[in-house]
Scaffold this active site. Structure first.
Site, PDB file in Angstrom:
ATOM      1  N   LYS A 240       4.564 -11.430  -4.841  1.00 30.04           N
ATOM      2  CA  LYS A 240       4.373 -10.104  -4.215  1.00 30.04           C
ATOM      3  C   LYS A 240       3.676 -10.182  -3.052  1.00 30.04           C
ATOM      4  CE  LYS A 240       2.254  -6.303  -5.337  1.00 30.04           C
ATOM      5  NZ  LYS A 240       1.561  -5.177  -3.822  1.00 30.04           N
ATOM      6  N   ASN A 241       2.513 -10.385  -3.001  1.00 27.00           N
ATOM      7  CA  ASN A 241       1.585 -10.189  -1.857  1.00 27.00           C
ATOM      8  C   ASN A 241       1.338 -11.592  -0.958  1.00 27.00           C
ATOM      9  OD1 ASN A 241       0.992  -7.867  -2.761  1.00 27.00           O
ATOM     10  ND2 ASN A 241      -1.222  -8.022  -3.846  1.00 27.00           N
TER      11      ASN A 241
ATOM     12  N   ARG B  63       1.747   1.121   1.200  1.00 25.74           N
ATOM     13  CA  ARG B  63       0.525   0.322   2.274  1.00 25.74           C
ATOM     14  C   ARG B  63       1.166  -1.232   3.118  1.00 25.74           C
ATOM     15  NH1 ARG B  63      -3.802   2.501   2.965  1.00 25.74           N
ATOM     16  NH2 ARG B  63      -4.544   0.705   3.354  1.00 25.74           N
TER      17      ARG B  63
ATOM     18  N   CYS C  85      -4.669   5.702  -1.175  1.00 26.69           N
ATOM     19  CA  CYS C  85      -3.672   5.872  -2.704  1.00 26.69           C
ATOM     20  C   CYS C  85      -4.296   5.541  -3.834  1.00 26.69           C
ATOM     21  CB  CYS C  85      -2.880   3.971  -1.932  1.00 26.69           C
ATOM     22  SG  CYS C  85      -4.339   3.354  -2.582  1.00 26.69           S
TER      23      CYS C  85
ATOM     24  N   ARG D   9      -9.175   2.842   1.554  1.00 27.16           N
ATOM     25  CA  ARG D   9      -7.887   1.612   2.105  1.00 27.16           C
ATOM     26  C   ARG D   9      -7.910   2.437   3.783  1.00 27.16           C
ATOM     27  NH1 ARG D   9      -3.503  -0.640  -2.131  1.00 27.16           N
ATOM     28  NH2 ARG D   9      -4.059  -1.523  -1.138  1.00 27.16           N
ATOM     29  N   PRO D  10      -9.042   2.328   4.453  1.00 22.81           N
ATOM     30  CA  PRO D  10      -8.545   2.474   5.570  1.00 22.81           C
ATOM     31  C   PRO D  10      -7.977   1.142   6.107  1.00 22.81           C
ATOM     32  CG  PRO D  10     -11.021   1.978   5.473  1.00 22.81           C
ATOM     33  CD  PRO D  10     -10.593   2.624   3.889  1.00 22.81           C
TER      34      PRO D  10
ATOM     35  N   ASP E 140      -9.617   0.123   9.936  1.00 18.61           N
ATOM     36  CA  ASP E 140     -10.173   0.327  10.909  1.00 18.61           C
ATOM     37  C   ASP E 140      -9.993  -1.390  11.537  1.00 18.61           C
ATOM     38  OD1 ASP E 140     -11.350   0.025   8.788  1.00 18.61           O
ATOM     39  OD2 ASP E 140     -12.941  -0.484   9.903  1.00 18.61           O
ATOM     40  N   GLN E 141     -10.044  -2.073  10.074  1.00 19.90           N
ATOM     41  CA  GLN E 141     -10.588  -3.576  10.881  1.00 19.90           C
ATOM     42  C   GLN E 141      -8.910  -4.098  11.363  1.00 19.90           C
ATOM     43  OE1 GLN E 141     -13.642  -5.449  10.220  1.00 19.90           O
ATOM     44  NE2 GLN E 141     -13.711  -2.638   9.646  1.00 19.90           N
TER      45      GLN E 141
ATOM     46  N   ASP F  23      -7.469  -7.468  -8.538  1.00 26.08           N
ATOM     47  CA  ASP F  23      -6.111  -6.903  -9.243  1.00 26.08           C
ATOM     48  C   ASP F  23      -5.730  -7.571 -10.809  1.00 26.08           C
ATOM     49  OD1 ASP F  23      -4.968  -5.967  -6.840  1.00 26.08           O
ATOM     50  OD2 ASP F  23      -4.298  -7.503  -6.104  1.00 26.08           O
TER      51      ASP F  23
ATOM     52  N   ILE G 261     -14.476  -3.734  -4.667  1.00 28.52           N
ATOM     53  CA  ILE G 261     -13.398  -3.427  -4.126  1.00 28.52           C
ATOM     54  C   ILE G 261     -12.811  -2.273  -3.692  1.00 28.52           C
ATOM     55  CG2 ILE G 261     -11.147  -5.029  -2.988  1.00 28.52           C
ATOM     56  CD1 ILE G 261     -13.565  -7.056  -3.695  1.00 28.52           C
TER      57      ILE G 261
ATOM     58  N   ARG H 240       6.820  -2.560  -9.009  1.00 23.58           N
ATOM     59  CA  ARG H 240       6.529  -2.166  -7.758  1.00 23.58           C
ATOM     60  C   ARG H 240       6.280  -3.932  -7.430  1.00 23.58           C
ATOM     61  NH1 ARG H 240       2.624   1.376  -4.825  1.00 23.58           N
ATOM     62  NH2 ARG H 240       2.777   0.349  -3.156  1.00 23.58           N
TER      63      ARG H 240
HETATM   64  N1  EPU Z   1     -10.904  -2.775   4.117  1.00 24.57           N
HETATM   65  C1  EPU Z   1     -11.572  -1.336   4.728  1.00 24.57           C
HETATM   66  N2  EPU Z   1     -11.545  -1.377   6.359  1.00 24.57           N
HETATM   67  C2  EPU Z   1      -9.919  -2.485   6.543  1.00 24.57           C
HETATM   68  C3  EPU Z   1      -9.175  -2.812   5.363  1.00 24.57           C
HETATM   69  C4  EPU Z   1      -9.773  -2.547   4.473  1.00 24.57           C
HETATM   70  O1  EPU Z   1     -12.247  -0.768   4.700  1.00 24.57           O
HETATM   71  O2  EPU Z   1      -9.766  -2.033   7.840  1.00 24.57           O
HETATM   72  C5  EPU Z   1     -11.396  -2.013   2.646  1.00 24.57           C
HETATM   73  C6  EPU Z   1     -10.986  -1.698   1.736  1.00 24.57           C
HETATM   74  O3  EPU Z   1     -11.250  -0.621   1.554  1.00 24.57           O
HETATM   75  C7  EPU Z   1     -11.493  -2.439   0.451  1.00 24.57           C
HETATM   76  C8  EPU Z   1     -11.540  -3.791   1.336  1.00 24.57           C
HETATM   77  O4  EPU Z   1     -12.000  -3.263   2.340  1.00 24.57           O
HETATM   78  O5  EPU Z   1     -12.085  -2.146  -0.343  1.00 24.57           O
HETATM   79  C9  EPU Z   1     -10.784  -4.932   0.660  1.00 24.57           C
HETATM   80  O6  EPU Z   1      -8.871  -4.346   0.766  1.00 24.57           O
HETATM   81  P1  EPU Z   1      -8.287  -5.096   1.612  1.00 24.57           P
HETATM   82  O7  EPU Z   1      -8.083  -4.819   2.919  1.00 24.57           O
HETATM   83  O8  EPU Z   1      -8.585  -6.957   1.506  1.00 24.57           O
HETATM   84  O9  EPU Z   1      -6.763  -5.050   0.721  1.00 24.57           O
HETATM   85  P2  EPU Z   1      -5.500  -4.925   0.678  1.00 24.57           P
HETATM   86  O10 EPU Z   1      -5.008  -6.302   1.842  1.00 24.57           O
HETATM   87  O11 EPU Z   1      -4.908  -3.287   1.346  1.00 24.57           O
HETATM   88  C10 EPU Z   1      -4.506  -6.145  -0.343  1.00 24.57           C
HETATM   89  C11 EPU Z   1      -3.661  -6.203  -1.975  1.00 24.57           C
HETATM   90  C12 EPU Z   1      -3.787  -5.852  -2.588  1.00 24.57           C
HETATM   91  C13 EPU Z   1      -5.470  -6.010  -3.543  1.00 24.57           C
HETATM   92  C14 EPU Z   1      -6.573  -6.073  -1.928  1.00 24.57           C
HETATM   93  C15 EPU Z   1      -7.726  -7.282  -2.627  1.00 24.57           C
HETATM   94  C16 EPU Z   1      -1.718  -6.932  -1.068  1.00 24.57           C
HETATM   95  C17 EPU Z   1       0.293  -6.324   0.167  1.00 24.57           C
HETATM   96  N3  EPU Z   1      -2.598  -6.370  -1.320  1.00 24.57           N
HETATM   97  O12 EPU Z   1      -4.781  -5.187  -0.630  1.00 24.57           O
HETATM   98  O13 EPU Z   1      -2.949  -5.758  -4.236  1.00 24.57           O
HETATM   99  O14 EPU Z   1      -5.860  -5.295  -4.253  1.00 24.57           O
HETATM  100  O15 EPU Z   1      -6.135  -7.244  -1.281  1.00 24.57           O
HETATM  101  O16 EPU Z   1      -7.275  -8.398  -2.832  1.00 24.57           O
HETATM  102  O17 EPU Z   1      -2.211  -7.959   0.092  1.00 24.57           O
HETATM  103  C18 EPU Z   1      -2.132  -4.702  -5.824  1.00 24.57           C
HETATM  104  O18 EPU Z   1      -0.966  -5.944  -5.974  1.00 24.57           O
HETATM  105  O19 EPU Z   1      -1.725  -4.032  -6.686  1.00 24.57           O
HETATM  106  C19 EPU Z   1      -2.771  -4.910  -4.400  1.00 24.57           C
HETATM  107  C20 EPU Z   1      -3.235  -3.568  -4.845  1.00 24.57           C
END
Ligand code: EPU
Length: 422
Positions: A22-23, A93, A117, A122-123, A125-126, A305, A327, A397
């Site tokens: 999925k991801n 998201r 969520c 889960r901001p 900002d990056q 995950d 995380i 999902r």
């Molecule tokens: N973070 C920030 N700022 C940002 C982006 C991330 O502070 O701009 C923080 C997040 O809050 C978190 C950490 O960085 O603490 C890592 O988050 P990441 O951005 O890697 O998560 P994501 O990209 O939103 C994806 C997967 C998630 C999985 C995470 C971690 C997808 C669509 N989603 O989320 O999958 O848990 O990486 O591996 O790829 C799931 O499939 O159940 C799921 C939640």
């Protein structure tokens, strides 16, 4: 309202094939926005998050056809608003993954901010900082990100922390930028590598995906491509943990052992037999499992995950294990539900201490997010008696035909449709 009705305990035995990840499929679908030509994707899982994204892509003017297990995408009627409305983003998201491609290809994107969520704040900002570093004018107003750039310009950018969708979004923006972009402290997840492979097949010049630093030489345009999505290591890993938890014997077909290594190493540590063969990955648990601590970490660490499913396993582990979630700040919602089934778990902030083994007994439990739901289903299979897992729309999902796959492994799992008032 649909629920899973489970009668346990059962040992999971047999063969099951991993679906496409999925991801990995989500960013691959949004990569179709980067080209005027046709993108053909194989092994896209039929799960709800994919359908949600298809709705958004449809809104953006994408024609998609499904045939013989493949999805063909072509943007026939571009929507001049280049927008991702709140109604679509709030349910998923990952919709934010249209931001990078739209900005790069159309020079404009208007995407609703996703908001918090169930598992954390889960901001994004990056994502936004990196796009601004590439020269985009990024404004936030009325709950939307509005980003504009006539053409992005390559730069050097370091993420404050590895972010999976952040790396993917910025990668998709940088492929069409003028000049070279160097991204540091990138997410190294296999899904990022799969996206880079797809982009390269479309004509991009990306190197270093899977490592901390990714270098992207921008190109003028991208073409169509045909690509097969990698196997879902989280879905597959869930079934392997199920085998370990129930004293079972499961061969996971279409598995990539290298991508599963953090889990397989941990399973070997708790004492189950892990075998990698030409056919896939086999997990056999004929002795009990030992309690072992776990800390989640970005890849190649143990994936967040699979943390909930591992907690279910540790309820059957001999001894005390400490599970640290590093995380997401709110990813232990399955713990109180497991406790209702008899587990002995003490949660303190980002750590949970699991005392095992405990006899689990079936109960009515509530799914709170995708992976928490999977954990409860595994617990239900290991528990004595009847378990009813409510709100399985979370499961749908990200797990393709979960009840059918589990039934094929011998589990007594049925999907119940219950009128809303029940
Ligand atoms: N973070 C920030 N700022 C940002 C982006 C991330 O502070 O701009 C923080 C997040 O809050 C978190 C950490 O960085 O603490 C890592 O988050 P990441 O951005 O890697 O998560 P994501 O990209 O939103 C994806 C997967 C998630 C999985 C995470 C971690 C997808 C669509 N989603 O989320 O999958 O848990 O990486 O591996 O790829 C799931 O499939 O159940 C799921 C939640």
């Amino acid at each position: 309202m649909e629920k899973f009705h489970i009668v346990g305990p059962t040992r999971l035995t047999g063969r099951v094939a991993a679906s496409g990840a999925k991801n990995a499929a989500l960013p691959a679908l949004t990569a179709s926005l980067l080209t005027d030509e046709t993108l053909t994707l194989h092994c896209v899982p039929r799960v709800r998050d994919i359908r949600t994204l298809q709705k958004l892509l449809d809104h953006l003017g994408m024609e998609s056809q499904e045939e013989a297990g493949a999805i063909r995408l072509r943007r026939e009627r571009p929507n001049p608003e280049h927008d991702a409305p709140y109604d679509l983003v709030k349910t998923m998201r990952a919709s934010v993954l249209v931001l990078g491609p739209l900005l790069a290809k159309e020079g404009h994107a208007r995407v609703s901010l996703p908001g918090g969520c169930a598992i954390g704040v889960r901001p994004i900002d990056q994502h936004l900082k990196a796009l601004a570093a590439l020269g985009a004018d990024v404004q936030l107003s009325h709950g939307y990100v509005d980003a504009r750039a006539s053409r992005l310009v390559g730069t050097r950018f370091r993420f404050d922390m590895p972010t999976v969708t952040g790396t993917e979004n910025v990668l998709m923006a940088a492929v069409l930028a003028q000049g070279t972009t160097v991204l540091e402290n990138c997410a190294r997840e296999p899904e990022v590598v799969d996206l880079a492979n797809l982009l390269n097949a479309m004509g991009a010049r990306v190197s270093g995906a899977g490592e901390g630093t990714i270098v992207i030489d921008g190109v003028e345009e991208l073409g169509g491509a045909e690509h097969t999505i990698i196997p879902d290591r989280i879905e597959g890993g869930t079934y392997l943990i199920g085998a370990a938890m129930t004293g079972g014997d499961v061969l996971l077909e279409r598995a990539n052992a290298a991508d599963l290594a953090p889990l397989l190493d941990k399973l070997a540590e708790v004492g189950v037999r892990v075998e990698v063969t030409a056919e896939g990955v086999r997990v056999r648990a004929d002795q009990g499992v030992a309690a072992r601590d776990l800390e989640t970490a970005p890849h190649p660490g143990f994936p967040t995950d699979l943390q909930a499913q591992y907690m279910a396993l540790m309820t059957q582990g001999f001894g005390v294990s400490t599970i640290s979630e590093t995380i997401f700040e709110n990813r232990f919602q399955h713990a109180p539900e497991l406790m209702r089934m008899g587990a002995d778990i003490r949660v303190d902030g980002g750590k949970a201490q699991v005392h095992g083994p405990t006899r689990l007994t079936g109960a009515g439990v509530m799914a709170t997010d995708l992976r928490a739901s999977a954990c409860l289903v595994l617990a239900g299979i290991a528990a004595e008696g009847e378990t009813v897992v409510d709100r399985i729309y979370h499961l749908d999902r990200g797990y393709e035909q979960m009840e059918l796959k589990l039934q094929s492994l011998g589990a007594r799992v049925a999907r119940w449709s219950v009128p809303m008032s029940a």
